[in-house]
Structure formats: structure tokens, C-alpha cells
Motif scaffolding. Structure first.
Motif, PDB file in Angstrom:
ATOM      1  N   ASP A 119     -59.491  -2.201 -41.292  1.00  0.00           N
ATOM      2  CA  ASP A 119     -58.747  -2.557 -42.499  1.00  0.00           C
ATOM      3  C   ASP A 119     -59.075  -3.951 -42.984  1.00  0.00           C
ATOM      4  O   ASP A 119     -58.508  -4.414 -43.982  1.00  0.00           O
ATOM      5  CB  ASP A 119     -57.236  -2.454 -42.230  1.00  0.00           C
ATOM      6  N   CYS A 149     -66.193   1.292 -37.384  1.00  0.00           N
ATOM      7  CA  CYS A 149     -66.034   0.773 -38.755  1.00  0.00           C
ATOM      8  C   CYS A 149     -67.343   0.809 -39.511  1.00  0.00           C
ATOM      9  O   CYS A 149     -68.438   0.730 -38.917  1.00  0.00           O
ATOM     10  CB  CYS A 149     -65.525  -0.664 -38.719  1.00  0.00           C
ATOM     11  N   LEU A 171     -59.208   3.168 -41.820  1.00  0.00           N
ATOM     12  CA  LEU A 171     -59.230   3.070 -43.279  1.00  0.00           C
ATOM     13  C   LEU A 171     -60.665   3.063 -43.810  1.00  0.00           C
ATOM     14  O   LEU A 171     -60.941   3.649 -44.860  1.00  0.00           O
ATOM     15  CB  LEU A 171     -58.484   1.813 -43.722  1.00  0.00           C
ATOM     16  N   HIS A 172     -61.572   2.357 -43.107  1.00  0.00           N
ATOM     17  CA  HIS A 172     -62.978   2.273 -43.559  1.00  0.00           C
ATOM     18  C   HIS A 172     -63.885   2.485 -42.349  1.00  0.00           C
ATOM     19  O   HIS A 172     -64.551   1.548 -41.863  1.00  0.00           O
ATOM     20  CB  HIS A 172     -63.254   0.917 -44.212  1.00  0.00           C
ATOM     21  N   TYR A 204     -66.749  -3.765 -42.622  1.00  0.00           N
ATOM     22  CA  TYR A 204     -65.351  -3.847 -42.216  1.00  0.00           C
ATOM     23  C   TYR A 204     -65.237  -4.039 -40.719  1.00  0.00           C
ATOM     24  O   TYR A 204     -66.139  -3.679 -39.947  1.00  0.00           O
ATOM     25  CB  TYR A 204     -64.579  -2.591 -42.631  1.00  0.00           C
TER      26      TYR A 204
END
Length: 673
Positions: free
Chosen positions: A545, A535, A520-521, A539
Motif C-alpha cells: 500500500d 508487490c 493493494l498493488h 510499491y
């Protein structure tokens, strides 16, 4: 007489000899009987006529000498409220005389129907019953309270007034007088009998009424007991039925009169009689001969023969002249092996299944559809055979099978139906039918939630997700542990899996790859065992996440502040870096202000160091690329060591004095430098 000229009050101007209308009569004057009144009229006469009088004016106007110019007539004045009618006075009842001048007294006999009494002013009458008025001269009307006695009725007749219509037993103005036989009241030969203060008439049968005044006619139905009437009113004749006699058929016959005909037997019944007729005749005295059109045969018997001598052919269950006697088992009526049972005064036959009828006289055939419950029939009449369906048995398939009969085939389980008769087979899933006699195929749509494929023996089902069982009829639940890499939750539509981040699919049985964009990041790298996320700095987590916050104490040498985009470190004076993990003083030891004397040594050292590192890295990567030195199979372990390598690199790096942040760290793989 006045003589008018042109100068008089009437307008005689240029109207010589004009005669005017009569003037009004004068007032009536004089004594009663000698009263008179007069009137006159004027005319125009020229003033030059001389002498100016009636005679010369009439002559001047060429009128008859007797031409009337004045007139006189008798008259009358009615006194004391009298009214004048021409020359006659109609006086009030209390006065009389030509001019109503005299007062009436009892001596004048004023009361027409009553008694008189003088009063100071005149008189007073007490009227007789039925009269009214001052002088009792008016006959009363029924509405004046007239009451006719002894049932009499009052009727207005106009003039002279009311009249009481008395019953036949009374007379008088008010029906007050009772008649007796002395008055011979009974008419038309009626016989009179005195009864108390009255009488009673016994009339002949042709008349009726209190005094036998009314002649009876056939329209009055005088003939009793269904007698028939003929003849004129007052002289009719009764034709009596066979059981009665007398002028009006009012006397019942008895056996003494031998009334029964055609061999009928007579029995006295009270004051009358009763005939027992032979079966060929009927009627009160057996006077009527029966015929087949009268349907004399009872209980569906058939009739034949002439009038009065017919014969009855009785049905199998009856006997007698007119089939009126029921047979019993004593008469052995049942045929074709039927079993007889007495029922009251009759009987009942229990027939074999091949015959029917009251005495089992009719042979059944297949055309009569004797086989019940869809059984099929074969064979000749009276000897047919029924082929029953699987659920019934018996000669005519009239008995429902039960589990005692073992009806279910192919391993089917039998259950008796309660409370209704019959049974139900629970078949194995590869069979169907009432008794499990049919093999299931895909054409029977056996797979409820799945795809079907026929086999040599039956079928097989490929179930839809969430379903299992031989026919895909069982909704799978968490009890069967369907989720391979995740947690399970039961719902109304079946189980639901919540997968761990590295897996996906209905049963969490598919490992994610970078193609599903799991990070997600951060950036994603496919690995042997799935994917690996690098990441962003703020994050963490397997799929990047989780936003790093101060709660995880990321700042190693400084204070932490949370923000919407993650944590922010305020480093101590001797530390720098995103997480305050770089020691500035240690870095400055290599870059002291007094470095100038050692410049040559430092540069040679750096070149030697870089050369050794580059040569070592080159050989290391080559060995790994050609498999001389193996990699670790677990990419997750590389990820765990990533951060430590990053820190070690930063410690070994030389940081310029004018840069507060460490250089970006990039992991290289393969032969990439």
C-alpha cells in the motif's frame, strides 16, 4: 269708455261682440280715507253699428245696458312701513293712524308693561320684569333669563309666557315673597310654627310636604319598623310588630309594657327590650311556637313531638334541650376503649383501629376497607386483621417500613427514601421485586444487550459485541484492552479497533487471508501464518500500500525522479535495471568482443553449469517436497530474502548486449520449474 272696432289693438277680426278680460287696476290715488282706483275691459263691436257707442254696441250684442265695462273700488296706501291688510293698515310700533301717518309719543301710552320716555324720533319703553318688546307687550319665556327665586321653577305656558312655580313657602311673580303662619299655609290639619322669616308645618302622620299638602298611602310605606299598612290614602292604619307601638309604629316598647309572651323573660336594652324565649318558642316577643319542621335541634340532633312541645335527641357529642351544649371529657363520652382529649370547649376521641365515630361508637368491618396501602382484611366486625404488603406495617398497614425493619431479601441492599417515607431495595442481578423476593428468569428480559438462557437457578446472558457484565449492561471500553492486534479508541457507542494490516474483525482477532484481497498493488499467497504479498516494482509494505518514492533512495547507481506512478531511475552509464543495480561492465566481461576464440570453451562451460544447476535444483525440490529437507516456518523471512535472491540472480545471469533491462524474476514453489 273706449269702444273698439275691428281695427282696434285687440284682435276683433271675425269676433264680433267678444268681451276681453279686465285690465289691471290703476294706481291708488287720493287722501287717506278717500283713496280709490279703477279698471276697465274692452269688447268688439261691428264698425257698421251706428252710432258707434256703448249703448248701441251693447244693444247690438244683446247685452244688458248695465253690463259693466269699467269698475272703481276704494283703496289705501300705508305710510312709514305699515303693512296693508285688506283696507286696514298694520303700523310700525312708532306710528299710528289709518294710514300710519302719525308718530307715536308717550302721550299715546304706547308702553304696555313699562315706563315711557319721549325721543326726537318717537318714544322709548323701559319694560317691567317679565316683559320685553319695543312697547313691552310680550311676556318673556323661561329662555329669556327668567330666574325664579327660593327654589321656584320656571315653566313656559305659551300665552301669556313664563310662570314661576314657587315652593310651598313662597309666592309672587318670581317667588320673591316668603309666606308666614299669618297666611295659614299648613293644610290637612297641619300645625304651623313661625321660624324666622318663614314657617314650618307639623303634619299629621297621614300627610306630608312643606304645607302637608300630600296624602300618604300604603305605597309610601309610612309604617316604620316592619309595621304593615292598610286603608286608603290619607286614612291608612299601621299594624305594628310586637316590639313597637304608635300611629306609624315609631315608638319602641319596653319591659314596662310586658311584651314577652309564653314565659319569655324581658330585659331592657337601651330604649327597647329583649326577650329570652323558652326553647319551644321564638320571635321578638316569643310569640311563635316552634315545631320539628323548624329544625330547632342543633348540631344534628333529631326532633320529635308536637308544636311548642317537641323533644331533641342529641348526637353523642352534644347535650341540652336543643343539643346546644358540647360534651367534654368530664362526661366520659368515648366508647370501646377510645381515649378522650379536651379540645377547647369540646373533646376529641382517639379510637382503636377497630372502631370509628365521634365517640368510637361504630365498629369497623372489612367492608369498610380499613386496611390502608393495599393491605388485605380478614376477620369479623370490630375484630378484623390486616395483612400488609411488604413495604408497610401496623394494625391497618398505615406505617411505611424503613431499612431498620430489614425488609430486603436474598442479599438485597436497602436504602431509605429521603425525604419521602419508605425504602428501596437494590437487588442482586438474579433477583427482583419490591423486596428482592422473586428469582429472575429470561421471561423478565434481564439481558439488556445480549441473548438469555434459563438455568436451574436463574439465567445466563451471552452478550452482544461491545457489551459485558452479568446482564450485558456494561458498555466495554478500551480500559479492558479488547483489541487483540490493533489500537483502541473509545467512542460514545463503545470502543473502536484499528487493526494492523494482517488482522481484521471487531476486536482484530481474525487473521486476514487472500480471500479478503489484502494486497493493494501486488499478488497474494496464502501462508501458514496468514497471507504473503509480492508487490509490484513501484510499491512496498505488508499489503503493498506504500508507493516507493525517491525519499527511500531506491536508485543504487543513478539519480531518482518522483512521478505519479512512483520513482524513475536515470542510471549511470555502467549500470542498468529498474533500481540501477545491474553492473553492465561485469556482464560484458562474459561477452567481450573477442569471444570468438573462446566459443567452444564458453559453450561447454555453460552446458556444464546449467546441468549442475538443474540437477541440484531438482534434488533440492524433491527433498523439500518429500520432507527430507524442511522449509522455514516463517514465510515472512522468505519474503525478506526475496529481494536479495533477486539481486543475486541478476548478478549471476548473463544479460544480452541488446537488452537494457534484466529478465523478470519469478519465484517458483513446490515442484514447479
Amino acid at each position: 269708455m273706449n269702444y273698439r272696432n275691428v281695427h282696434s289693438t285687440e284682435n276683433c277680426e271675425s269676433n264680433d261682440c267678444h268681451v276681453f278680460d279686465w285690465l289691471s287696476w290703476s294706481v291708488c290715488e287720493g287722501n287717506c280715507g278717500f283713496q280709490s282706483q279703477y279698471r276697465e275691459r274692452h269688447m268688439c263691436c261691428d264698425v257698421y253699428v251706428r252710432p258707434h257707442d256703448q249703448e248701441h254696441c251693447l244693444k247690438h250684442c244683446n247685452l244688458d245696458p248695465d253690463f259693466p265695462l269699467n269698475d272703481t273700488q276704494n283703496c289705501r296706501i300705508c305710510e312709514n312701513g305699515g303693512t296693508l291688510n285688506i283696507l286696514s293698515c298694520t303700523c310700525d310700533v312708532h306710528y299710528h293712524g289709518d294710514c300710519c301717518q302719525d308718530v307715536v309719543k308717550c302721550s299715546d301710552n304706547p308702553c304696555k308693561h313699562g315706563t315711557c320716555q319721549d325721543t326726537p324720533s318717537s318714544f322709548y319703553c323701559t319694560c317691567d320684569p317679565g316683559y320685553k318688546g319695543v312697547d313691552c307687550d310680550t311676556r318673556k319665556a323661561c329662555s329669556d333669563g327668567i330666574s325664579c327665586q327660593h327654589g321656584g321653577s320656571c315653566r313656559d305656558t305659551g300665552s301669556p309666557g313664563f310662570q314661576c312655580h314657587c315652593t310651598r313657602k313662597y309666592n309672587g311673580e318670581f317667588c320673591e315673597n316668603a309666606l308666614t303662619c299669618h297666611d295659614a299655609p299648613c293644610l290637612n290639619g297641619g300645625i304651623c310654627t313661625d321660624v324666622g322669616g318663614s314657617f314650618q308645618c307639623k303634619c299629621p302622620y297621614t300627610h306630608t310636604g312643606d304645607v302637608c299638602e300630600t296624602a300618604l298611602s300604603c305605597s309610601d310605606t309610612p309604617c316604620q319598623n316592619l309595621g304593615t299598612c292598610s286603608g286608603p290614602p290619607g286614612n291608612f292604619h299601621c299594624n305594628c310588630p310586637p316590639t313597637y307601638k304608635g300611629d306609624i309604629c315609631d315608638t319602641a316598647l319596653t319591659c314596662h309594657d310586658t311584651p314577652c309572651l309564653n314565659g319569655g323573660i324581658c330585659t331592657d336594652v337601651g330604649a327597647s327590650f329583649q326577650c329570652k324565649c323558652p326553647y319551644t318558642h321564638t320571635g321578638d316577643v316569643c310569640e311563635t311556637a316552634l315545631s320539628c319542621s323548624d329544625t330547632p335541634c342543633q348540631n344534628l340532633g333529631t326532633c320529635s313531638g308536637p308544636l311548642g312541645n317537641f323533644h331533641c335527641n342529641c348526637p353523642p357529642t352534644y347535650k341540652g334541650d336543643i343539643c346546644d351544649t358540647a360534651l367534654t371529657c368530664h362526661d366520659t363520652p368515648c366508647l370501646n376503649g377510645g381515649i378522650c382529649t379536651d379540645v377547647g370547649a369540646s373533646f376529641q376521641c382517639k379510637c382503636p383501629y377497630t372502631h370509628t365515630g365521634d365517640v368510637c361508637e361504630t365498629a369497623l368491618s372489612c367492608s369498610d376497607t380499613p386496611c390502608q396501602n393495599l393491605g388485605t382484611c380478614s376477620g369479623p366486625p370490630g375484630n378484623f386483621h390486616c395483612n400488609c404488603p411488604p413495604t408497610y406495617k401496623g394494625d391497618i398497614c398505615d406505617t411505611a417500613k424503613t431499612c431498620v425493619d430489614g425488609p430486603c431479601l436474598n442479599g438485597g441492599l436497602c436504602n431509605d427514601n429521603v425525604p419521602t417515607p419508605g425504602f428501596t431495595c437494590n437487588c442482586p442481578y438474579t433477583y427482583h421485586g419490591i423486596i428482592c423476593e422473586k428469582v429472575k428468569k429470561c421471561a423478565d428480559n434481564p439481558c439488556i444487550h445480549g441473548q438469555c438462557q434459563d438455568t436451574s437457578t436463574s439465567f445466563t446472558c451471552s452478550c452482544d459485541p461491545k457489551y459485558k457484565g452479568p446482564t450485558c449492561n456494561v458498555l466495554e471500553t478500551c480500559s479492558s484492552n479488547p483489541c487483540l492486534h490493533g489500537t483502541c479508541t473509545d467512542t460514545s457507542s463503545g470502543f473502536k479497533c484499528t487493526c494492523v494490516p494482517q488482522y481484521m474483525g471487531l476486536k482484530c482477532d481474525t487473521r486476514k487471508t487472500c480471500s479478503s484481497h489484502p494486497c493493494l498493488h501486488g499478488t497474494c499467497t496464502d501462508a501458514f501464518s496468514g497471507f504473503l504479498c509480492r508487490c509490484d516494482v513501484s510499491y512496498t509494505g505488508t499489503v503493498c500500500d506504500t508507493l516507493i518514492t525517491c525519499a527511500s533512495q531506491p536508485c543504487q547507481h543513478g539519480t531518482c525522479t518522483d512521478s505519479p506512478t512512483g520513482f524513475k531511475c536515470a542510471c549511470e552509464s555502467s549500470y542498468t535495471g529498474v533500481q540501477c543495480d545491474t553492473d553492465i561492465d561485469q556482464a560484458n566481461e562474459l561477452l567481450l568482443p573477442e569471444w570468438f576464440p573462446y566459443l567452444e570453451y564458453t559453450l561447454l562451460s555453460m552446458v556444464s553449469l546449467v546441468g549442475v544447476m538443474a540437477m541440484g535444483c531438482f534434488f533440492l525440490k524433491c527433498c523439500q517436497a518429500f520432507g527430507v529437507i524442511g522449509k522455514k516456518d516463517d514465510d515472512d523471512e522468505d519474503h525478506e530474502n526475496q529481494y536479495e535472491d533477486y539481486k543475486r540472480y541478476k548478478r549471476d545471469s548473463i544479460v544480452p548486449l541488446d537488452d537494457r533491462k534484466p529478465p523478470s524474476f519469478k519465484i517458483h514453489t513446490g515442484l514447479e520449474f
